[in-house]
Write a protein that holds these residues in place. Sequence first.
Motif, PDB file in Angstrom:
ATOM      1  N   PHE A  50       0.877   4.068  -3.177  1.00 33.84           N
ATOM      2  CA  PHE A  50       0.543   6.001  -2.477  1.00 33.84           C
ATOM      3  C   PHE A  50       2.087   6.521  -2.910  1.00 33.84           C
ATOM      4  O   PHE A  50       1.523   7.590  -3.407  1.00 33.84           O
ATOM      5  CB  PHE A  50       0.075   5.793  -1.135  1.00 33.84           C
ATOM      6  CG  PHE A  50      -1.152   5.025  -0.523  1.00 33.84           C
ATOM      7  CD1 PHE A  50      -2.499   6.174  -1.435  1.00 33.84           C
ATOM      8  CD2 PHE A  50      -1.419   4.467  -0.444  1.00 33.84           C
ATOM      9  CE1 PHE A  50      -3.002   5.727  -1.065  1.00 33.84           C
ATOM     10  CE2 PHE A  50      -3.222   4.302   0.310  1.00 33.84           C
ATOM     11  CZ  PHE A  50      -4.129   4.757  -0.597  1.00 33.84           C
ATOM     12  N   GLN A  51       3.252   5.680  -2.810  1.00 33.64           N
ATOM     13  CA  GLN A  51       4.306   6.460  -2.823  1.00 33.64           C
ATOM     14  C   GLN A  51       4.347   6.941  -4.781  1.00 33.64           C
ATOM     15  O   GLN A  51       4.679   8.285  -4.940  1.00 33.64           O
ATOM     16  CB  GLN A  51       5.434   6.320  -2.353  1.00 33.64           C
ATOM     17  CG  GLN A  51       5.264   6.212  -0.729  1.00 33.64           C
ATOM     18  CD  GLN A  51       6.074   5.860   0.214  1.00 33.64           C
ATOM     19  OE1 GLN A  51       7.259   5.191  -0.071  1.00 33.64           O
ATOM     20  NE2 GLN A  51       6.408   6.387   1.296  1.00 33.64           N
ATOM     21  N   TYR A  72      -2.302   9.440  -3.954  1.00 36.00           N
ATOM     22  CA  TYR A  72      -3.955   9.540  -4.034  1.00 36.00           C
ATOM     23  C   TYR A  72      -4.990   9.651  -5.571  1.00 36.00           C
ATOM     24  O   TYR A  72      -5.046   8.378  -5.289  1.00 36.00           O
ATOM     25  CB  TYR A  72      -4.494   9.891  -2.936  1.00 36.00           C
ATOM     26  CG  TYR A  72      -5.144   9.640  -2.447  1.00 36.00           C
ATOM     27  CD1 TYR A  72      -5.792   9.024  -1.481  1.00 36.00           C
ATOM     28  CD2 TYR A  72      -6.639  11.064  -2.724  1.00 36.00           C
ATOM     29  CE1 TYR A  72      -6.928   8.758  -1.149  1.00 36.00           C
ATOM     30  CE2 TYR A  72      -7.680  10.429  -2.418  1.00 36.00           C
ATOM     31  CZ  TYR A  72      -7.736   9.361  -1.778  1.00 36.00           C
ATOM     32  OH  TYR A  72      -9.262   9.149  -1.637  1.00 36.00           O
ATOM     33  N   GLU A  78      -4.850   5.056   2.993  1.00 31.92           N
ATOM     34  CA  GLU A  78      -4.356   5.802   3.459  1.00 31.92           C
ATOM     35  C   GLU A  78      -3.899   6.207   4.337  1.00 31.92           C
ATOM     36  O   GLU A  78      -2.489   6.372   4.989  1.00 31.92           O
ATOM     37  CB  GLU A  78      -4.319   7.298   2.552  1.00 31.92           C
ATOM     38  CG  GLU A  78      -3.331   8.713   2.679  1.00 31.92           C
ATOM     39  CD  GLU A  78      -3.852   9.181   1.523  1.00 31.92           C
ATOM     40  OE1 GLU A  78      -3.005  10.380   1.353  1.00 31.92           O
ATOM     41  OE2 GLU A  78      -5.298  10.167   1.876  1.00 31.92           O
ATOM     42  N   LEU A 117      -3.394  -1.264  -5.606  1.00 35.64           N
ATOM     43  CA  LEU A 117      -3.657  -2.240  -4.639  1.00 35.64           C
ATOM     44  C   LEU A 117      -3.721  -2.977  -4.647  1.00 35.64           C
ATOM     45  O   LEU A 117      -2.973  -3.691  -3.929  1.00 35.64           O
ATOM     46  CB  LEU A 117      -4.106  -0.634  -4.140  1.00 35.64           C
ATOM     47  CG  LEU A 117      -4.076   1.281  -3.489  1.00 35.64           C
ATOM     48  CD1 LEU A 117      -5.382   1.360  -3.679  1.00 35.64           C
ATOM     49  CD2 LEU A 117      -2.960   1.430  -2.525  1.00 35.64           C
ATOM     50  N   LEU A 152       0.852  -1.196  -0.495  1.00 35.92           N
ATOM     51  CA  LEU A 152       0.047   0.197  -0.511  1.00 35.92           C
ATOM     52  C   LEU A 152       0.900   1.460   0.193  1.00 35.92           C
ATOM     53  O   LEU A 152       0.544   2.435  -0.840  1.00 35.92           O
ATOM     54  CB  LEU A 152      -1.024   0.081   0.988  1.00 35.92           C
ATOM     55  CG  LEU A 152      -1.638  -0.488   1.242  1.00 35.92           C
ATOM     56  CD1 LEU A 152      -2.574  -0.526   2.418  1.00 35.92           C
ATOM     57  CD2 LEU A 152      -2.909  -0.534   0.293  1.00 35.92           C
ATOM     58  N   THR A 153       1.763   1.102   0.933  1.00 34.14           N
ATOM     59  CA  THR A 153       2.684   2.463   0.992  1.00 34.14           C
ATOM     60  C   THR A 153       2.824   2.185  -0.507  1.00 34.14           C
ATOM     61  O   THR A 153       3.593   3.821  -1.063  1.00 34.14           O
ATOM     62  CB  THR A 153       4.001   2.237   1.924  1.00 34.14           C
ATOM     63  OG1 THR A 153       3.154   1.471   3.146  1.00 34.14           O
ATOM     64  CG2 THR A 153       4.649   3.510   2.023  1.00 34.14           C
ATOM     65  N   LYS A 174      -9.762   3.749  -0.444  1.00 29.45           N
ATOM     66  CA  LYS A 174      -8.652   4.175  -0.768  1.00 29.45           C
ATOM     67  C   LYS A 174      -8.305   5.645   0.470  1.00 29.45           C
ATOM     68  O   LYS A 174      -6.827   5.550   1.374  1.00 29.45           O
ATOM     69  CB  LYS A 174      -8.263   5.339  -1.682  1.00 29.45           C
ATOM     70  CG  LYS A 174      -8.406   4.917  -2.991  1.00 29.45           C
ATOM     71  CD  LYS A 174      -7.769   4.816  -4.454  1.00 29.45           C
ATOM     72  CE  LYS A 174      -8.825   6.234  -4.407  1.00 29.45           C
ATOM     73  NZ  LYS A 174      -7.830   7.567  -5.843  1.00 29.45           N
ATOM     74  N   LYS A 175      -9.052   6.701   1.037  1.00 28.65           N
ATOM     75  CA  LYS A 175      -8.830   7.567   2.376  1.00 28.65           C
ATOM     76  C   LYS A 175      -8.451   6.023   3.184  1.00 28.65           C
ATOM     77  O   LYS A 175      -7.880   6.872   4.204  1.00 28.65           O
ATOM     78  CB  LYS A 175     -10.526   7.891   2.579  1.00 28.65           C
ATOM     79  CG  LYS A 175     -10.330   9.721   3.219  1.00 28.65           C
ATOM     80  CD  LYS A 175     -10.996   9.950   3.060  1.00 28.65           C
ATOM     81  CE  LYS A 175     -10.966  11.142   2.545  1.00 28.65           C
ATOM     82  NZ  LYS A 175     -12.321  12.128   2.649  1.00 28.65           N
TER      83      LYS A 175
END
Length: 59
Positions: free
Chosen positions: A19-20, A24, A55, A32, A15-16, A51-52
């Motif tokens: 996102f990086q 987003y 995150e 994901l 996930l990280t 997603k929120k």
Amino acid sequence: MRLQKTLNKDVFSGLTEVFQSKGYKALILQDLANATGLKKARLYHLFPRGKKEMEKAVL
């Protein structure tokens, strides 16, 4: 807590990473799912707000 039992470091790492790398707004749920090895339905089961919530979990 069920969420902690289900999630492991690999899931959070995936996930990280997404996102990086994508940000987003640019990522889609399939990104994901691919990064974590989980199906989209499983991600929604773990993170009902989408997603929120994912995150917030990695932050």
